[in-house]
Scaffold this motif. Sequence first.
Motif, PDB file in Angstrom:
ATOM      1  N   SER A 174       0.884  -1.273  -0.036  1.00  8.96           N
ATOM      2  CA  SER A 174       0.059  -0.046   0.029  1.00  8.96           C
ATOM      3  C   SER A 174       0.738   1.331  -0.043  1.00  8.96           C
ATOM      4  O   SER A 174       0.524   2.344  -0.503  1.00  8.96           O
ATOM      5  CB  SER A 174      -0.931   0.032   1.106  1.00  8.96           C
ATOM      6  OG  SER A 174      -0.256   0.053   2.457  1.00  8.96           O
ATOM      7  N   LEU A 175       2.069   1.229   0.469  1.00  4.46           N
ATOM      8  CA  LEU A 175       2.853   2.460   0.416  1.00  4.46           C
ATOM      9  C   LEU A 175       3.311   2.739  -1.013  1.00  4.46           C
ATOM     10  O   LEU A 175       3.287   3.859  -1.299  1.00  4.46           O
ATOM     11  CB  LEU A 175       4.147   1.940   1.276  1.00  4.46           C
ATOM     12  CG  LEU A 175       4.259   2.000   2.485  1.00  4.46           C
ATOM     13  CD1 LEU A 175       5.354   1.546   3.202  1.00  4.46           C
ATOM     14  CD2 LEU A 175       3.858   3.322   3.319  1.00  4.46           C
ATOM     15  N   THR A 176       3.430   1.747  -1.734  1.00  4.92           N
ATOM     16  CA  THR A 176       3.777   2.108  -3.197  1.00  4.92           C
ATOM     17  C   THR A 176       2.555   2.571  -4.057  1.00  4.92           C
ATOM     18  O   THR A 176       2.623   2.879  -5.245  1.00  4.92           O
ATOM     19  CB  THR A 176       4.651   0.970  -3.777  1.00  4.92           C
ATOM     20  OG1 THR A 176       3.798  -0.288  -3.830  1.00  4.92           O
ATOM     21  CG2 THR A 176       5.836   0.532  -3.020  1.00  4.92           C
ATOM     22  N   ARG A 177       1.527   2.311  -3.683  1.00  6.35           N
ATOM     23  CA  ARG A 177       0.172   2.637  -4.245  1.00  6.35           C
ATOM     24  C   ARG A 177      -0.455   3.469  -3.671  1.00  6.35           C
ATOM     25  O   ARG A 177      -1.980   3.290  -3.738  1.00  6.35           O
ATOM     26  CB  ARG A 177      -0.754   1.207  -4.394  1.00  6.35           C
ATOM     27  CG  ARG A 177       0.090   0.174  -5.041  1.00  6.35           C
ATOM     28  CD  ARG A 177      -0.753  -1.254  -5.665  1.00  6.35           C
ATOM     29  NE  ARG A 177       0.259  -2.189  -5.991  1.00  6.35           N
ATOM     30  CZ  ARG A 177      -0.171  -2.898  -7.249  1.00  6.35           C
ATOM     31  NH1 ARG A 177      -1.641  -2.859  -7.959  1.00  6.35           N
ATOM     32  NH2 ARG A 177       0.509  -4.046  -7.668  1.00  6.35           N
ATOM     33  N   TRP A 178      -0.083   4.463  -3.065  1.00  5.92           N
ATOM     34  CA  TRP A 178      -0.739   5.535  -2.081  1.00  5.92           C
ATOM     35  C   TRP A 178      -1.653   6.164  -3.143  1.00  5.92           C
ATOM     36  O   TRP A 178      -2.925   6.420  -2.772  1.00  5.92           O
ATOM     37  CB  TRP A 178       0.245   6.412  -1.522  1.00  5.92           C
ATOM     38  CG  TRP A 178      -0.430   7.409  -0.984  1.00  5.92           C
ATOM     39  CD1 TRP A 178      -1.090   8.654  -1.276  1.00  5.92           C
ATOM     40  CD2 TRP A 178      -0.781   7.385   0.725  1.00  5.92           C
ATOM     41  NE1 TRP A 178      -1.494   9.582  -0.184  1.00  5.92           N
ATOM     42  CE2 TRP A 178      -1.451   8.684   0.888  1.00  5.92           C
ATOM     43  CE3 TRP A 178      -0.858   6.644   1.622  1.00  5.92           C
ATOM     44  CZ2 TRP A 178      -1.963   8.879   2.128  1.00  5.92           C
ATOM     45  CZ3 TRP A 178      -1.226   6.912   2.644  1.00  5.92           C
ATOM     46  CH2 TRP A 178      -1.808   7.921   3.108  1.00  5.92           C
ATOM     47  N   GLU A 179      -1.401   6.515  -4.182  1.00  7.26           N
ATOM     48  CA  GLU A 179      -2.366   7.286  -5.120  1.00  7.26           C
ATOM     49  C   GLU A 179      -3.474   6.437  -5.629  1.00  7.26           C
ATOM     50  O   GLU A 179      -4.631   6.863  -5.846  1.00  7.26           O
ATOM     51  CB  GLU A 179      -1.515   8.127  -6.300  1.00  7.26           C
ATOM     52  CG  GLU A 179      -0.644   9.254  -5.923  1.00  7.26           C
ATOM     53  CD  GLU A 179      -0.127  10.016  -6.841  1.00  7.26           C
ATOM     54  OE1 GLU A 179      -0.474   9.619  -8.101  1.00  7.26           O
ATOM     55  OE2 GLU A 179       0.665  10.871  -6.768  1.00  7.26           O
ATOM     56  N   ALA A 180      -3.028   5.369  -6.004  1.00  3.63           N
ATOM     57  CA  ALA A 180      -4.081   4.387  -6.608  1.00  3.63           C
ATOM     58  C   ALA A 180      -5.260   4.023  -5.354  1.00  3.63           C
ATOM     59  O   ALA A 180      -6.486   4.246  -5.680  1.00  3.63           O
ATOM     60  CB  ALA A 180      -3.412   3.077  -6.833  1.00  3.63           C
ATOM     61  N   TYR A 181      -5.058   3.848  -4.154  1.00  3.65           N
ATOM     62  CA  TYR A 181      -5.817   3.964  -3.041  1.00  3.65           C
ATOM     63  C   TYR A 181      -6.703   5.180  -2.968  1.00  3.65           C
ATOM     64  O   TYR A 181      -7.738   5.099  -2.467  1.00  3.65           O
ATOM     65  CB  TYR A 181      -5.276   3.426  -2.000  1.00  3.65           C
ATOM     66  CG  TYR A 181      -4.937   1.911  -1.619  1.00  3.65           C
ATOM     67  CD1 TYR A 181      -6.096   1.342  -1.513  1.00  3.65           C
ATOM     68  CD2 TYR A 181      -3.756   1.383  -1.851  1.00  3.65           C
ATOM     69  CE1 TYR A 181      -5.621  -0.294  -1.054  1.00  3.65           C
ATOM     70  CE2 TYR A 181      -3.634   0.040  -1.772  1.00  3.65           C
ATOM     71  CZ  TYR A 181      -4.604  -0.850  -1.265  1.00  3.65           C
ATOM     72  OH  TYR A 181      -4.222  -2.012  -1.253  1.00  3.65           O
ATOM     73  N   SER A 182      -5.907   6.098  -3.072  1.00  8.57           N
ATOM     74  CA  SER A 182      -6.526   7.621  -2.964  1.00  8.57           C
ATOM     75  C   SER A 182      -7.662   7.733  -4.171  1.00  8.57           C
ATOM     76  O   SER A 182      -8.778   7.936  -3.819  1.00  8.57           O
ATOM     77  CB  SER A 182      -5.777   8.897  -3.049  1.00  8.57           C
ATOM     78  OG  SER A 182      -4.659   8.655  -1.737  1.00  8.57           O
ATOM     79  N   ARG A 183      -7.386   7.426  -5.342  1.00  6.34           N
ATOM     80  CA  ARG A 183      -8.275   7.392  -6.287  1.00  6.34           C
ATOM     81  C   ARG A 183      -9.488   6.217  -6.173  1.00  6.34           C
ATOM     82  O   ARG A 183     -10.735   6.763  -6.281  1.00  6.34           O
ATOM     83  CB  ARG A 183      -7.698   6.946  -7.556  1.00  6.34           C
ATOM     84  CG  ARG A 183      -6.586   8.206  -8.021  1.00  6.34           C
ATOM     85  CD  ARG A 183      -6.216   7.827  -9.686  1.00  6.34           C
ATOM     86  NE  ARG A 183      -5.308   8.811  -9.989  1.00  6.34           N
ATOM     87  CZ  ARG A 183      -3.981   8.404  -9.793  1.00  6.34           C
ATOM     88  NH1 ARG A 183      -3.450   7.655  -9.428  1.00  6.34           N
ATOM     89  NH2 ARG A 183      -3.203   9.489 -10.155  1.00  6.34           N
TER      90      ARG A 183
END
Length: 264
Positions: A174-183
């Motif tokens: 999840s650290l490397t996919r912060w923006e994906a989780y935000s979207r």
Amino acid sequence: MALGKALYEAELLRLQTELIKLQEWVRAEDARLVVVFEGRDAAGKGGTIQRIAEHLNPRVARIAALPKPTERERTQWYFQRYVAHLPAAGEIVLFDRSWYNRAGVEHVMGFCTPAEHQLFLRQCPVFERMLVEDGILLRKYWFSVSDAVQEERFRRRAKDPLRRWKLSPMDLESLTRWEAYSRAKDEMLVHTDTADAPWYVVESDDKRSARINMIAHLLSSLPYEDLTLPQLVLPARPPSTGYQRPPRELQTVVPDHAATLGKG
């Protein structure tokens, strides 16, 4: 500014006392309360749930933290396994993550197809409207944490042998996919923040404040009354009828490990 420990503990105790009143009201009124806890990893959901449930009767309030679905469950209607955990009359269910897994981790990590994700976003508001129309009290809380605070909490977990189990490979991803989780979160809110079942966002960079704010809001959103049980009077112990305890030598007694503490 972070909430001080003394002030936090005093207010938490007051709120936990109110939660006991809420519990008794739910039981007396045959109410059904569902509280959904969602948010980023390490946002403080688990600690808040623990403080809520700490003094409640486990026969009234229970935590639903479902594991990943079985092969059979994967073939069911997506909401089906969650329906089995909904409360009956006089019960409270605290969902430590919920059906919103499909809008978050499943979508971001590719565990569901784009079509399944879109179907969820269409069906979820209908599903929740059905719950509310049937009389279930539904409250949904999203715990929001900044990327810097999340990373620091991950680092502390990695060093703490008592909390290392909380840190999974999925958390690190999840650290490397912060923006994906935000979207994914933004899209989820657009579709599921409804008048029937609104989302309430809890700012959780300060865990103590987050716990206090969330519990206070939950209590303020429910029409509970003080139905505190009457104080009981202990009966007098009757006279002995001659009972004698069997010799301890006949029983397997747990060794007195405590007596060895502090000895050289």
